[in-house]
Design a protein around this motif. Structure first.
Motif, short mmCIF file in Angstrom:
data_model
loop_
_atom_site.label_atom_id
_atom_site.label_comp_id
_atom_site.label_asym_id
_atom_site.label_seq_id
_atom_site.Cartn_x
_atom_site.Cartn_y
_atom_site.Cartn_z
N ALA A 126 4.82 10.75 15.73
CA ALA A 126 4.67 9.30 15.80
C ALA A 126 4.78 8.69 14.41
CB ALA A 126 3.35 8.93 16.45
N LEU A 127 4.13 9.30 13.42
CA LEU A 127 4.18 8.80 12.05
C LEU A 127 5.59 8.95 11.49
CD1 LEU A 127 2.82 7.61 9.62
CD2 LEU A 127 2.10 9.90 8.95
N GLN A 128 6.23 10.08 11.75
CA GLN A 128 7.59 10.31 11.28
C GLN A 128 8.54 9.26 11.83
OE1 GLN A 128 8.45 12.67 9.03
NE2 GLN A 128 10.48 11.77 9.01
N ARG A 129 8.38 8.88 13.10
CA ARG A 129 9.22 7.88 13.73
C ARG A 129 9.06 6.52 13.05
NH1 ARG A 129 9.04 6.03 19.99
NH2 ARG A 129 10.68 4.52 19.84
N ILE A 130 7.83 6.14 12.72
CA ILE A 130 7.59 4.87 12.05
C ILE A 130 8.27 4.87 10.68
CG2 ILE A 130 5.82 3.42 10.98
CD1 ILE A 130 3.99 4.28 13.33
N ILE A 131 8.16 5.98 9.97
CA ILE A 131 8.79 6.08 8.66
C ILE A 131 10.31 5.97 8.82
CG2 ILE A 131 9.24 7.64 6.73
CD1 ILE A 131 6.34 8.72 7.19
N ASP A 132 10.87 6.67 9.80
CA ASP A 132 12.31 6.62 10.03
C ASP A 132 12.76 5.21 10.42
OD1 ASP A 132 12.55 9.91 11.56
OD2 ASP A 132 12.43 9.30 9.47
N LYS A 133 12.00 4.54 11.27
CA LYS A 133 12.34 3.19 11.71
C LYS A 133 12.35 2.22 10.53
CE LYS A 133 10.68 -0.42 14.83
NZ LYS A 133 9.71 -0.74 15.87
N ASN A 134 11.32 2.31 9.69
CA ASN A 134 11.24 1.43 8.53
C ASN A 134 12.36 1.72 7.53
OD1 ASN A 134 9.03 0.02 9.50
ND2 ASN A 134 7.58 1.45 8.59
N ALA A 135 12.66 2.99 7.32
CA ALA A 135 13.75 3.35 6.41
C ALA A 135 15.09 2.86 6.98
CB ALA A 135 13.79 4.86 6.21
N ALA A 136 15.26 3.02 8.27
CA ALA A 136 16.50 2.55 8.91
C ALA A 136 16.63 1.04 8.79
CB ALA A 136 16.53 2.97 10.38
N ARG A 137 15.53 0.33 8.95
CA ARG A 137 15.54 -1.14 8.82
C ARG A 137 15.98 -1.56 7.42
NH1 ARG A 137 14.18 -5.64 12.21
NH2 ARG A 137 14.34 -7.41 10.82
N ARG A 138 15.47 -0.85 6.41
CA ARG A 138 15.86 -1.17 5.04
C ARG A 138 17.35 -0.92 4.82
NH1 ARG A 138 10.83 1.10 4.14
NH2 ARG A 138 11.70 3.14 3.63
N ILE A 139 17.85 0.18 5.36
CA ILE A 139 19.27 0.52 5.21
C ILE A 139 20.14 -0.55 5.88
CG2 ILE A 139 21.08 2.14 5.91
CD1 ILE A 139 18.91 4.36 5.64
N VAL A 140 19.82 -0.87 7.12
CA VAL A 140 20.62 -1.84 7.88
C VAL A 140 20.55 -3.22 7.24
CG1 VAL A 140 20.80 -3.04 10.10
CG2 VAL A 140 20.46 -0.57 10.04
N THR A 141 19.36 -3.63 6.82
CA THR A 141 19.20 -4.94 6.20
C THR A 141 20.00 -5.04 4.90
OG1 THR A 141 17.01 -5.18 7.19
CG2 THR A 141 17.50 -6.58 5.31
N ALA A 142 19.94 -4.01 4.08
CA ALA A 142 20.69 -4.01 2.83
C ALA A 142 22.20 -4.02 3.09
CB ALA A 142 20.31 -2.79 1.98
N MET A 143 22.63 -3.26 4.09
CA MET A 143 24.04 -3.16 4.44
C MET A 143 24.62 -4.50 4.88
SD MET A 143 25.40 -0.27 7.06
CE MET A 143 24.84 1.25 6.35
N LEU A 144 23.83 -5.27 5.62
CA LEU A 144 24.32 -6.50 6.24
C LEU A 144 23.82 -7.76 5.55
CD1 LEU A 144 23.86 -5.38 9.95
CD2 LEU A 144 25.92 -5.26 8.54
N ASP A 145 23.19 -7.62 4.40
CA ASP A 145 22.62 -8.75 3.67
C ASP A 145 23.67 -9.84 3.42
OD1 ASP A 145 20.61 -10.16 2.29
OD2 ASP A 145 21.41 -9.44 0.38
N GLY A 146 23.35 -11.06 3.76
CA GLY A 146 24.24 -12.18 3.53
C GLY A 146 25.31 -12.39 4.59
N SER A 147 25.33 -11.55 5.61
CA SER A 147 26.37 -11.64 6.65
C SER A 147 26.06 -12.70 7.70
CB SER A 147 26.53 -10.29 7.35
OG SER A 147 25.35 -9.97 8.09
#
Length: 108
Positions: free
Chosen positions: A12-33
């Motif tokens: 459960a903790l690993q999933r939260i960490i993965d979700k948050n890391a994924a959110r950062r990646i996606v947000t950075a990738m699409l920033d300003g779009s």
């Protein structure tokens, strides 16, 4: 402060960490779009609020798999018998094409 541990994080903790890391990646990738990123239970959904007809991109947290979900339209022309069929230039859509699209099995 939390001390580091040699034990692996709970799933459960690993999933939260993965979700948050994924959110950062996606947000950075699409920033300003101008795209909208929405977090659901098992995936992110990315949409364009200015062009909803383009569908949505879904990214699964667990695997990182990306899918594009959209509606596809193919215009077939007028229905046979619905309009004047004397016009040789027009191609008409008959029962065969409709039945083939909706009823034919794709399994061999």
């Amino acid at each position: 402060m939390i001390a580091a541990s040699d034990e692996p994080a709970s799933p459960a903790l690993q999933r939260i960490i993965d979700k948050n890391a994924a959110r950062r990646i996606v947000t950075a990738m699409l920033d300003g779009s101008g795209l909208k990123i929405r977090a659901l239970k098992n995936e992110f959904v990315i949409t364009n609020p200015r062009a909803p007809e383009k569908g949505e991109i879904r990214i699964e947290y667990a695997s990182g798999d990306v899918s594009w979900k959209r509606t596809v339209w193919d215009h077939w022309g007028p229905l046979q018998g619905y309009q004047d069929e004397d016009n040789d230039d027009a191609s008409f859509t008959g029962a065969g094409k409709i039945l083939s699209a909706l009823c034919e099995s794709t399994l061999a």
